[in-house]
Design an enzyme around this catalytic site. Structure first.
Site, PDB file in Angstrom:
ATOM      1  CB  ALA A  80      -1.023  -0.052   1.147  1.00 27.08           C
ATOM      2  N   GLY A 143       3.461  -0.603   4.834  1.00 26.41           N
ATOM      3  CA  GLY A 143       3.126   0.078   3.498  1.00 26.41           C
ATOM      4  C   GLY A 143       4.473   0.020   2.478  1.00 26.41           C
ATOM      5  CB  CYS A 144       5.003   1.012  -0.751  1.00 22.37           C
ATOM      6  SG  CYS A 144       6.089   1.401  -2.197  1.00 22.37           S
ATOM      7  CG  PHE A 145       7.544   5.089   0.675  1.00 24.23           C
ATOM      8  CD1 PHE A 145       8.493   5.728   0.119  1.00 24.23           C
ATOM      9  CD2 PHE A 145       6.160   4.978   0.325  1.00 24.23           C
ATOM     10  CE1 PHE A 145       8.212   6.173  -1.136  1.00 24.23           C
ATOM     11  CE2 PHE A 145       5.987   5.516  -1.190  1.00 24.23           C
ATOM     12  CZ  PHE A 145       7.126   6.130  -1.893  1.00 24.23           C
ATOM     13  CE  LYS A 159      10.485   2.332  -1.548  1.00 24.07           C
ATOM     14  NZ  LYS A 159       9.944   0.967  -1.582  1.00 24.07           N
TER      15      LYS A 159
END
Length: 273
Positions: A80, A143-145, A159
């Site tokens: 996400a 989540g993605c990060f 990131k």
């Protein structure tokens, strides 16, 4: 010099953004043509979830509803992503067109180097990470990060951009988010990390995630960053971006995808229609 189509920056809803990306991808696979680079934002805060993610398990839907945050499922995989002020890019092209290839990671590297060139123009010095970091505790699902994967962008080991890709019929669609601002507490709450020590988890994300506003002394918006990212593609790949619009077929397909797919609760909740 090769020309690519550029769709100028605009802000749309989550359903509209995903529908337009998929329509371009599908029409490129069907009809061919030059690559299309799209740079865009979001008219409302939105969480995009990966194609195969379990929404109820990985996103705090009640928190999102309370805060007026939209949720839409992407056509691509991954974890996400919370979109608010970020600059999102998408690129659709034949995978057989130079400098791309059937090598997925190779395509990530090509696009990543273009993003690096664009970020450098605003004095943000990013680099491609060769290997992903090992996640820690509950952060791996935040989540993605939370965790960089191979060939994603880091600034001083934090990131700044996450990307995802889908392929089919000899073409690919890659889209990703360059963070302009970052709120670790909101991100944790969106991802439902109620079992974590929130203060500790927020400190972890602050150490492993960065954003443009943390790396520059001058305020930069997504609108301001978009031309620099476009220039990065032009300079590194020796192409010329020509502003254009959606074709009639793309507009019609995007409208149908909004109604039948991305605006459909069944798709966004379950990932199938």
């Amino acid at each position: 010099m090769e020309t690519w189509r550029l769709l100028s920056f605009q802000r749309l809803s989550g359903a509209e953004n995903m529908a337009v990306d998929e329509a371009i991808f599908r029409e490129t696979a069907k009809r061919g043509g030059e690559p299309t680079l799209r740079l865009y934002g979001w008219i409302r805060p939105t969480v995009t979830i990966g194609y195969s993610q379990d929404l109820e398990r990985e996103v705090n839907c009640a928190f999102c509803q309370e805060r007026g945050i939209d949720i839409v499922r992407r056509p691509t995989g991954g974890k996400a992503v919370y979109h608010s002020t970020d600059l999102t890019y998408s690129l659709a092209s034949s995978q057989h067109r130079s400098p791309f290839s059937i090598d997925i990671l190779g395509t990530y590297r090509v696009i990543g180097r273009c993003l690096i060139r664009g970020l450098k123009k605003i004095s943000v010095n990013a680099e491609l990470v060769e290997e992903g970091r090992a996640p820690g505790r509950c952060y791996e699902e935040a989540g993605c990060f939370a965790v960089p994967f191979r060939n994603e962008l880091l600034v001083k080991e934090a990131k700044i951009c996450g990307s995802a890709q889908v392929r089919g019929r000899g073409c690919f669609l890659q889209h990703g988010s360059i963070l302009i601002d970052f709120d670790p507490v909101t991100s944790l709450r969106i991802m439902g990390k109620v079992g974590c020590d929130e203060e500790e988890a927020a400190r972890h994300l602050e150490e492993t995630v960065t954003c443009v506003s943390h790396e520059t002394s001058v305020p930069i918006t997504a609108e301001h960053l978009a031309p620099y990212i476009g220039n990065g593609f032009e300079e590194l790949l020796n192409v010329r971006l020509v502003k254009g619009g959606l074709t009639g077929q793309e507009r019609a397909l995007a409208a149908r995808l909004i109604t039948e797919k991305y605006g459909n609760h069944r798709w966004n909740e379950r990932g199938r229609l």
